[in-house]
Design a protein around this motif. Structure first.
Motif, PDB file in Angstrom:
ATOM      1  N   THR A 177     -10.649   5.201  -7.370  1.00  0.00           N
ATOM      2  CA  THR A 177     -10.024   5.939  -6.709  1.00  0.00           C
ATOM      3  C   THR A 177      -8.392   6.245  -7.205  1.00  0.00           C
ATOM      4  O   THR A 177      -7.467   7.234  -7.098  1.00  0.00           O
ATOM      5  CB  THR A 177     -10.069   5.986  -5.341  1.00  0.00           C
ATOM      6  OG1 THR A 177      -9.158   4.564  -5.141  1.00  0.00           O
ATOM      7  CG2 THR A 177     -11.244   5.808  -5.118  1.00  0.00           C
ATOM      8  N   GLY A 178      -8.102   5.438  -8.512  1.00  0.00           N
ATOM      9  CA  GLY A 178      -6.546   5.130  -8.851  1.00  0.00           C
ATOM     10  C   GLY A 178      -6.855   5.152 -10.723  1.00  0.00           C
ATOM     11  O   GLY A 178      -8.003   6.340 -10.682  1.00  0.00           O
ATOM     12  N   ARG A 179      -5.732   5.228 -10.896  1.00  0.00           N
ATOM     13  CA  ARG A 179      -5.488   4.731 -12.695  1.00  0.00           C
ATOM     14  C   ARG A 179      -6.545   3.807 -12.967  1.00  0.00           C
ATOM     15  O   ARG A 179      -7.142   3.894 -14.262  1.00  0.00           O
ATOM     16  CB  ARG A 179      -3.997   4.646 -13.312  1.00  0.00           C
ATOM     17  CG  ARG A 179      -3.221   5.524 -12.442  1.00  0.00           C
ATOM     18  CD  ARG A 179      -1.419   5.272 -12.660  1.00  0.00           C
ATOM     19  NE  ARG A 179      -1.515   4.601 -14.016  1.00  0.00           N
ATOM     20  CZ  ARG A 179      -0.821   4.123 -14.628  1.00  0.00           C
ATOM     21  NH1 ARG A 179       0.589   3.729 -13.878  1.00  0.00           N
ATOM     22  NH2 ARG A 179      -1.013   4.173 -15.582  1.00  0.00           N
ATOM     23  N   ARG A 180      -7.461   2.958 -12.161  1.00  0.00           N
ATOM     24  CA  ARG A 180      -7.748   1.911 -13.352  1.00  0.00           C
ATOM     25  C   ARG A 180      -7.397   1.775 -14.937  1.00  0.00           C
ATOM     26  O   ARG A 180      -8.013   1.233 -15.745  1.00  0.00           O
ATOM     27  CB  ARG A 180      -9.097   2.915 -12.898  1.00  0.00           C
ATOM     28  CG  ARG A 180     -10.099   2.299 -11.813  1.00  0.00           C
ATOM     29  CD  ARG A 180     -11.613   3.433 -12.171  1.00  0.00           C
ATOM     30  NE  ARG A 180     -12.463   2.335 -12.761  1.00  0.00           N
ATOM     31  CZ  ARG A 180     -12.956   3.046 -13.929  1.00  0.00           C
ATOM     32  NH1 ARG A 180     -12.620   3.964 -14.493  1.00  0.00           N
ATOM     33  NH2 ARG A 180     -13.540   1.798 -13.983  1.00  0.00           N
ATOM     34  N   ARG A 181      -6.498   0.772 -14.606  1.00  0.00           N
ATOM     35  CA  ARG A 181      -5.564   0.772 -15.238  1.00  0.00           C
ATOM     36  C   ARG A 181      -6.202  -0.466 -16.326  1.00  0.00           C
ATOM     37  O   ARG A 181      -6.385  -0.614 -18.115  1.00  0.00           O
ATOM     38  CB  ARG A 181      -4.009   0.095 -15.558  1.00  0.00           C
ATOM     39  CG  ARG A 181      -2.978   1.143 -14.634  1.00  0.00           C
ATOM     40  CD  ARG A 181      -1.723   0.739 -15.125  1.00  0.00           C
ATOM     41  NE  ARG A 181      -1.675  -0.274 -13.343  1.00  0.00           N
ATOM     42  CZ  ARG A 181      -1.012   0.660 -12.765  1.00  0.00           C
ATOM     43  NH1 ARG A 181      -1.553   1.293 -11.926  1.00  0.00           N
ATOM     44  NH2 ARG A 181      -0.728  -0.946 -11.563  1.00  0.00           N
ATOM     45  N   ARG A 218      -9.889   3.967  -0.731  1.00  0.00           N
ATOM     46  CA  ARG A 218      -8.857   2.954  -1.688  1.00  0.00           C
ATOM     47  C   ARG A 218      -9.714   2.451  -2.516  1.00  0.00           C
ATOM     48  O   ARG A 218      -9.286   1.126  -2.721  1.00  0.00           O
ATOM     49  CB  ARG A 218      -8.555   1.893   0.107  1.00  0.00           C
ATOM     50  CG  ARG A 218      -8.838   1.802   0.252  1.00  0.00           C
ATOM     51  CD  ARG A 218      -8.281   0.948   1.188  1.00  0.00           C
ATOM     52  NE  ARG A 218      -7.924   2.166   2.370  1.00  0.00           N
ATOM     53  CZ  ARG A 218      -6.634   0.689   2.797  1.00  0.00           C
ATOM     54  NH1 ARG A 218      -6.272   0.214   3.736  1.00  0.00           N
ATOM     55  NH2 ARG A 218      -6.897   1.955   4.375  1.00  0.00           N
ATOM     56  N   CYS A 240       1.114  -1.422  -0.211  1.00  0.00           N
ATOM     57  CA  CYS A 240      -0.208  -0.202  -0.132  1.00  0.00           C
ATOM     58  C   CYS A 240       0.994   1.466   0.358  1.00  0.00           C
ATOM     59  O   CYS A 240      -0.100   2.576  -0.224  1.00  0.00           O
ATOM     60  CB  CYS A 240      -1.257   0.259   1.102  1.00  0.00           C
ATOM     61  SG  CYS A 240       0.498   0.197   2.695  1.00  0.00           S
ATOM     62  N   THR A 286     -12.208   1.311  -5.371  1.00  0.00           N
ATOM     63  CA  THR A 286     -12.889   1.278  -7.407  1.00  0.00           C
ATOM     64  C   THR A 286     -13.034   2.024  -7.897  1.00  0.00           C
ATOM     65  O   THR A 286     -13.728   3.077  -7.297  1.00  0.00           O
ATOM     66  CB  THR A 286     -13.540   0.527  -7.565  1.00  0.00           C
ATOM     67  OG1 THR A 286     -12.727  -1.297  -7.020  1.00  0.00           O
ATOM     68  CG2 THR A 286     -12.523   0.186  -9.213  1.00  0.00           C
TER      69      THR A 286
END
Length: 94
Positions: A61-65, A57, A22, A59
């Motif tokens: 909240t990030g890049r979701r590549r 944290r 993390c 789904t």
């Protein structure tokens, strides 16, 4: 022996260091356990009593590549290795 100012100067050892999963400074060195994500456990540490932590944290909240392409691939039936037919050619044949 005082319990105040002079004792605080002796606090030099670190109990937690960076977690490889993390990235937070929550990995307890002696326990070998992350207080934030639960690493090295296979399942991620998450509790319903902390909704704000789940929001931070989850789904999206990030890049979701990977996931960000899934809706388009689902719409086209997960086709691979073939080119899509051009719209002008499809309209002319119809």
């Amino acid at each position: 022996m005082t319990k105040g100012t002079s004792s605080f100067g002796k606090r030099t050892s670190k109990t937690h260091t960076l977690c490889v999963r993390c990235g937070r400074r929550s990995f307890h060195i002696q326990k070998s356990r992350c207080a934030s994500c639960g690493y090295p456990a296979a399942r991620k540490r998450v509790y319903n009593w902390s909704m704000k932590s789940k929001r931070r944290r989850t789904t999206g909240t990030g890049r979701r590549r990977h996931i960000r392409h899934m809706s388009r691939r689902f719409k086209n039936g997960f086709r691979e290795g073939s080119a899509a037919t051009s719209r002008s050619a499809a309209a002319a044949s119809a």
